[in-house]
Write an enzyme that holds these catalytic residues in place. Structure first.
Site, PDB file in Angstrom:
ATOM      1  N   GLU A   1      57.283  33.514  58.810  1.00 43.76           N
ATOM      2  CA  GLU A   1      55.850  33.425  58.503  1.00 43.76           C
ATOM      3  C   GLU A   1      55.299  32.015  58.593  1.00 43.76           C
ATOM      4  O   GLU A   1      55.980  31.045  58.268  1.00 43.76           O
ATOM      5  CB  GLU A   1      55.594  33.932  57.071  1.00 43.76           C
ATOM      6  CG  GLU A   1      55.891  35.393  56.892  1.00 43.76           C
ATOM      7  CD  GLU A   1      55.570  35.895  55.493  1.00 43.76           C
ATOM      8  OE1 GLU A   1      55.136  35.094  54.639  1.00 43.76           O
ATOM      9  OE2 GLU A   1      55.751  37.115  55.273  1.00 43.76           O
TER      10      GLU A   1
ATOM     11  N   HIS B   1      69.115  29.516  51.077  1.00 45.68           N
ATOM     12  CA  HIS B   1      67.708  29.472  50.659  1.00 45.68           C
ATOM     13  C   HIS B   1      67.416  28.441  49.570  1.00 45.68           C
ATOM     14  O   HIS B   1      66.984  28.780  48.472  1.00 45.68           O
ATOM     15  CB  HIS B   1      67.228  30.862  50.213  1.00 45.68           C
ATOM     16  CG  HIS B   1      67.427  31.897  51.286  1.00 45.68           C
ATOM     17  ND1 HIS B   1      67.123  33.218  51.108  1.00 45.68           N
ATOM     18  CD2 HIS B   1      67.893  31.788  52.553  1.00 45.68           C
ATOM     19  CE1 HIS B   1      67.409  33.883  52.230  1.00 45.68           C
ATOM     20  NE2 HIS B   1      67.882  33.027  53.119  1.00 45.68           N
TER      21      HIS B   1
ATOM     22  N   TYR C   1      69.220  41.548  57.739  1.00 44.71           N
ATOM     23  CA  TYR C   1      70.053  41.111  58.860  1.00 44.71           C
ATOM     24  C   TYR C   1      70.944  42.223  59.382  1.00 44.71           C
ATOM     25  O   TYR C   1      71.279  42.279  60.553  1.00 44.71           O
ATOM     26  CB  TYR C   1      70.917  39.916  58.461  1.00 44.71           C
ATOM     27  CG  TYR C   1      70.117  38.658  58.283  1.00 44.71           C
ATOM     28  CD1 TYR C   1      69.502  38.059  59.378  1.00 44.71           C
ATOM     29  CD2 TYR C   1      69.956  38.084  57.039  1.00 44.71           C
ATOM     30  CE1 TYR C   1      68.745  36.914  59.232  1.00 44.71           C
ATOM     31  CE2 TYR C   1      69.201  36.940  56.876  1.00 44.71           C
ATOM     32  CZ  TYR C   1      68.591  36.358  57.971  1.00 44.71           C
ATOM     33  OH  TYR C   1      67.846  35.233  57.822  1.00 44.71           O
TER      34      TYR C   1
END
Ligand code: HEC
Length: 482
Positions: A355, A259, A376
């Site tokens: 999104e 990330h 996950y």
């Protein structure tokens, strides 16, 4: 009538559920949605959701609703008692119900997809026929590792950022063997590495020539990393004149390879970019930290005086919006700029809940307080998909397609796509075209699927659509054909 064959605990749970007695402690139940399904649902609906005593859950045909969140939650909570579907509301908490409905939707969409034929342009001369244009996928350069983005330079040159850390030039269709020398050291682990290369919009103006790089920067010890942005110039295939545009406080450098976010949008001297939560979910909500945010700076790195949190004590003044999980797509809508600027953003959800957001100044996009996905490992993140004061996505993809780069199509080679948002996906290896109406998505078309993970999609100055693809790593472009 023989009792349905249901294993020990499952039978008990189903029985207790059917009489709505909250006797089974929540903690006795797994949190993993797949395990919950196997324990509580598989006996009636089949191990593979194919149906049995209860109907198949894969057909997309429903008796009591539309297959949406509200419907699935209602059926799981309240059951359809007269038809033999037990109510589970007394034994399942809201996050577990939420995770189960993500699980059901995942399986259903996969089953539908397995039946669907999509164009898979294997050879570069195969023509793909789509709704508003026919095209073929032409290889521009191959033999790359993981190409993450390309920069378009005047005269048709392309720069490619390879995640492993090399910045490479493509000239006249030839990939130069030696990378640009002296580019910054990157932390090439997990999702990290050299991520973005992009030319300043005024690159060709005298005195400009700026190239921006965004990457995972190693800490002094080399054990931690965080997202950083620099700009510099290239002379004789060497990186020079480097200036730091964004670098976080050393405390933000953390271990873990996930990330890092990042894509850059320039508008009227401002630079917008997104940074992922670095796997520290709740930090996306903390305004004193740079992760899980979209930021806005001047293109030389100064903080604009009119940013939303400049006067908020303790807040990082570069923050533009927050509550983002891992933004890896960012694009300015054509025809908007300055006060009317619309920045559209895609971010990876966990499992489900990818999104598409319309970024708003100062707004909170909710991660991890709300999400349409689950973890996950199949455990719930939260029961909530919406909350007062938190922004909703324009759309979400559940199950995930693993949304990555996006771009609005602005060229003239595909007139039927002008103004549409092109969306690349990793896991689904697909390119989608989203037709917008106002600020909503009117239509989605999968242009193709299965030609490799689509890292980046970018409209070139020649009006062709450029793609960074993985396995094998290459840069390709879509070329219109009659
Ligand atoms: C004892 C058997 C039984 C078990 C256990 C069971 N179901 Fe069902 N389920 C049914 C039956 C029977 C129906 C059909 C209801 C009807 O025809 O109206 C059904 C229908 C459904 C539907 C479709 C509703 C619709 O609108 O068409 C969903 C969704 C569903 N079940 C989910 C689940 C989930 C999730 C679980 C586990 C938490 C579960 N079921 C466990 C028997 C069962």
């Amino acid at each position: 009538m023989p009792r349905p064959k249901i294993a020990g605990l499952a039978w008990l749970v189903a029985f207790l559920a059917s009489v709505s007695t909250p006797l089974v402690a929540q903690d006795a139940l797994p949190r993993d949605a797949g395990k919950l399904y196997a324990l509580l649902c598989a006996n009636c609906h089949g191990e593979k959701l194919e149906g049995g005593q209860g109907g198949s859950l894969l057909t997309g045909q429903w008796k009591h609703g539309d297959g949406g969140d509200e419907h699935l939650a209602r059926i799981i909570n309240q059951g359809v008692l007269e038809a033999g579907m037990p109510a589970f509301g007394a034994v399942l908490d809201a996050p577990r119900v939420r995770a189960l409905s993500v699980f059901l939707r995942e399986r259903m969409v996969r089953a539908q997809e397995e039946k669907t034929e999509y164009a898979k342009p294997a050879a570069s001369d195969a023509v793909v026929r789509s709704r508003a244009a026919n095209f073929r996928v032409e290889t521009v350069a191959e033999g790359l590792g993981v190409p993450w983005s390309v920069a378009f330079l005047p005269g048709g040159d392309l720069l490619v950022a390879e995640r492993a850390g090399k910045l490479r030039l493509i000239r006249d269709g030839q990939l130069r063997a030696e990378p640009v020398a002296d580019t910054p050291a990157v932390w090439a682990q997990g999702q990290g590495g050299l991520l973005v290369v992009q030319a300043h919009p005024d690159y060709a103006q005298p005195g400009n020539g700026w190239i921006y790089l965004a990457y995972s920067e190693p800490s002094a010890s080399g054990k931690e990393a965080f997202t950083a942005i620099v700009r510099g110039r290239i002379r004789q295939n060497s990186w020079t004149d480097q200036q730091v545009i964004f670098r976080a406080d050393t405390a933000s450098y953390v271990t873990g390879g996930v990330h890092f976010g990042i894509r850059l949008v320039f508008d009227q001297g401002y630079l917008y970019f997104g940074i992922g939560d670095r796997g520290r979910q709740t930090q996306a909500q903390e305004l004193n930290l740079p992760n899980g945010k979209v930021h806005r700076l001047h293109d030389d790195g100064r903080v604009p005086a009119d940013n939303p949190f400049v006067n908020t004590p303790g807040a990082l003044p570069s923050i533009w919006s927050y509550g983002h999980r891992n933004p890896q797509g960012l694009a300015a809508r054509p025809g908007t700029t300055g006060a009317t600027l619309q920045i559209w953003e895609t971010e990876h959800g966990p499992r489900g809940g990818d999104e598409l957001n319309l970024v708003k100044r100062g707004a909170n996009f909710g991660w991890p307080l709300i999400t349409y996905g689950m973890n996950y490992n199949g455990t719930p993140v939260t029961a909530d998909t919406a909350r007062e004061g938190l922004e909703q996505p324009v759309i979400h993809w559940t199950p995930s397609i693993a949304v990555c780069g996006i771009d609005f199509y602005t060229g003239d080679r595909f007139p039927g796509w002008r103004g549409d948002l092109l969306v690349g996906a990793l896991q689904q290896q697909e390119l989608r075209r989203l037709v917008l109406e106002g600020d909503t998505v009117k239509e989605q078309e999968v242009l193709f699927r299965g030609i490799g993970r689509v890292r980046a999609v970018q409209t070139g100055p020649d009006g062709l659509v450029y793609l960074c693809l993985e396995n094998p790593g290459r840069v390709a472009r879509l070329v219109p054909v009659e």
